[in-house]
Design an enzyme around this catalytic site. Structure first.
Site, short mmCIF file in Angstrom:
data_model
loop_
_atom_site.label_atom_id
_atom_site.label_comp_id
_atom_site.label_asym_id
_atom_site.label_seq_id
_atom_site.Cartn_x
_atom_site.Cartn_y
_atom_site.Cartn_z
N HIS A 71 0.82 -1.22 0.00
CA HIS A 71 0.00 0.00 0.00
C HIS A 71 0.85 1.26 0.00
O HIS A 71 1.86 1.36 0.71
CB HIS A 71 -0.99 0.00 1.17
CG HIS A 71 -0.39 0.11 2.54
ND1 HIS A 71 -0.21 1.32 3.18
CD2 HIS A 71 0.03 -0.83 3.42
CE1 HIS A 71 0.30 1.12 4.38
NE2 HIS A 71 0.46 -0.18 4.56
N ASP A 188 6.17 2.27 6.39
CA ASP A 188 4.93 1.50 6.35
C ASP A 188 3.99 2.23 5.39
O ASP A 188 3.41 3.24 5.74
CB ASP A 188 4.34 1.43 7.76
CG ASP A 188 2.95 0.84 7.80
OD1 ASP A 188 2.55 0.17 6.84
OD2 ASP A 188 2.25 1.08 8.81
N GLU A 222 -5.26 1.17 2.77
CA GLU A 222 -4.92 0.16 3.78
C GLU A 222 -4.93 0.74 5.19
O GLU A 222 -5.39 0.08 6.12
CB GLU A 222 -3.54 -0.44 3.47
CG GLU A 222 -3.21 -1.70 4.26
CD GLU A 222 -2.62 -1.46 5.65
OE1 GLU A 222 -2.54 -2.41 6.43
OE2 GLU A 222 -2.24 -0.29 5.94
N GLU A 223 -4.45 1.95 5.36
CA GLU A 223 -4.34 2.52 6.71
C GLU A 223 -5.70 2.79 7.35
O GLU A 223 -5.78 3.02 8.56
CB GLU A 223 -3.51 3.81 6.68
CG GLU A 223 -2.03 3.60 6.38
CD GLU A 223 -1.27 2.87 7.47
OE1 GLU A 223 -1.88 2.51 8.50
OE2 GLU A 223 -0.07 2.64 7.30
N ASP A 242 4.08 -5.96 3.66
CA ASP A 242 3.92 -4.82 4.56
C ASP A 242 4.98 -4.93 5.66
O ASP A 242 5.59 -5.98 5.85
CB ASP A 242 2.51 -4.80 5.15
CG ASP A 242 2.04 -3.40 5.49
OD1 ASP A 242 2.88 -2.52 5.71
OD2 ASP A 242 0.81 -3.18 5.55
N HIS A 322 4.40 3.62 12.82
CA HIS A 322 3.45 4.72 12.98
C HIS A 322 4.03 5.87 13.79
O HIS A 322 3.29 6.68 14.35
CB HIS A 322 2.13 4.23 13.60
CG HIS A 322 1.26 3.53 12.61
ND1 HIS A 322 -0.10 3.32 12.82
CD2 HIS A 322 1.53 2.98 11.40
CE1 HIS A 322 -0.61 2.68 11.78
NE2 HIS A 322 0.37 2.45 10.91
#
Length: 355
Positions: A71, A188, A222-223, A242, A322
């Site tokens: 993603h 990510d 995706e997030e 991922d 994150h």
């Protein structure tokens, strides 16, 4: 196979991906980059109705299709309201700690194509002024964006073209260290997407035909949980590429390709995961098998969306996910090498299809 990876190419495409703002729902520019790069490699990219991309690679046999997903969408924010003093209140896009973005530079993207710089702060940003600045709980209600513009009222901000619902991206602050470390926001999953392009470049340059047809899904939501909720129905199995998480009782490091056995969506396919472990051992790759109870992937979304597939999850180990993330180039090379081995020797034979 690992020695044949074009490392300079992977670094270049990763840097381009990192420097292109793409919070979930604001991925049109980065998808243009993805489409252009696919075309340079001799592949075409088609789009799903919600803007995800699909790159097809013909295989030696056409009766089965292996899906690989990554993603390009990232964490970000949107303008929630314009405050009376000219600052912006925002709402998060994706799941992150407010403390992880405090004091970060950002850009506000208007719907007419303009962008403005700003800084994410609390409403009590100075310990010299506010006695409780240190103890203030970091949550959306006390966060705001200070624009680098001469604005003091709501009308001043609107004159810039900024409105509620405009997207906000975070400065990635990407750095590629000479010792192989890469630190940046949004590894990510832009590190995973770079690995997929490293695989495509390897297949093209070495004239390698995979065992079965490949479909690479580049997802854009995706997030927020539904990136690969739709898959082309011909896909038989999907490997989500991922990032691998680190910390607590996890064994993954920034040098490893992570093989996830289970995440918040449940266990991944036993045969696929076992085959990935077998190939990692055979290729002498640095790898780790872990369980991520707070994690979900494109494969999770596909399974929850009703796709009749087998699914697995791999990717480069990333520290401080994150937040201000970091990986090592070796983790990306190990990921590409594992994917290359798998597409040449997937776990399921024609006879075992449908087990």
């Amino acid at each position: 196979m690992k020695s044949k990876i074009n490392q300079a190419y992977v670094h270049r495409i990763l840097e381009q991906l990192l420097q292109t703002p793409s919070p979930s729902g604001y991925c049109h520019n980065i998808m243009k980059l993805v489409a252009s790069e696919a075309e340079k490699l001799g592949y075409s990219l088609s789009y799903t109705k919600k803007g995800c991309g699909i790159i097809s690679v013909p295989g030696k046999q056409k009766e089965r299709v292996i899906g690989l997903s990554g993603h390009v969408d990232t964490l970000g924010a949107m303008v929630r309201s314009i405050k009376s003093n000219g600052t912006l209140r925002f709402t998060s896009v994706g799941g992150y700690m407010m403390g992880a973005v405090e004091n970060e530079y950002c850009k506000v993207h208007t719907r007419d194509g303009r962008s403005y710089d700003g800084t994410i702060l609390t409403t009590k940003p100075s310990v010299h002024v506010y006695s409780d600045a240190r103890e203030l709980k970091r949550e959306e209600a006390v966060m705001e964006i200070r624009l680098d513009e001469a604005v003091k009222t709501v009308e001043d901000v609107k004159q810039l073209g900024i409105e509620v619902g405009d997207f906000i991206s975070f400065d990635p602050r990407a750095e590629f260290k000479r010792n192989g470390y890469i630190k940046s926001r949004h590894l990510d999953d832009k590190a995973g997407v770079a690995a997929l392009f490293g695989l495509l470049e390897l297949l093209k340059r070495e004239s390698i035909t995979p065992a079965f047809t490949l479909q690479l899904l580049i997802s854009t939501y995706e997030e927020v949980g539904h990136g690969a909720a739709f898959l082309p129905p011909e896909i038989d199995e999907l490997i989500a590429v991922d990032m691998g998480a680190m910390g607590d009782d996890l064994s993954c490091t920034e040098f490893d390709v992570s093989i996830c056995a289970k995440d918040s969506s449940g266990p991944y396919d036993y045969q696929m995961t076992s085959k990935l472990v077998e190939l990692a051992k055979r290729e002498q790759l640095s790898y780790a098998v872990d369980i991520y109870p707070q994690y979900g992937s494109d494969a999770s979304a596909a399974l929850r969306g009703g796709s009749n597939i087998r699914a697995a999850l791999v990717g480069p180990g990333v520290h401080a996910s994150h937040s201000m993330e970091r990986t090592h180039s070796e983790a990306i090379w190990n990921t590409i090498a594992l994917l290359a081995a798998y597409v040449m020797e997937p776990c399921l034979t024609n006879e075992s299809k449908g087990m």
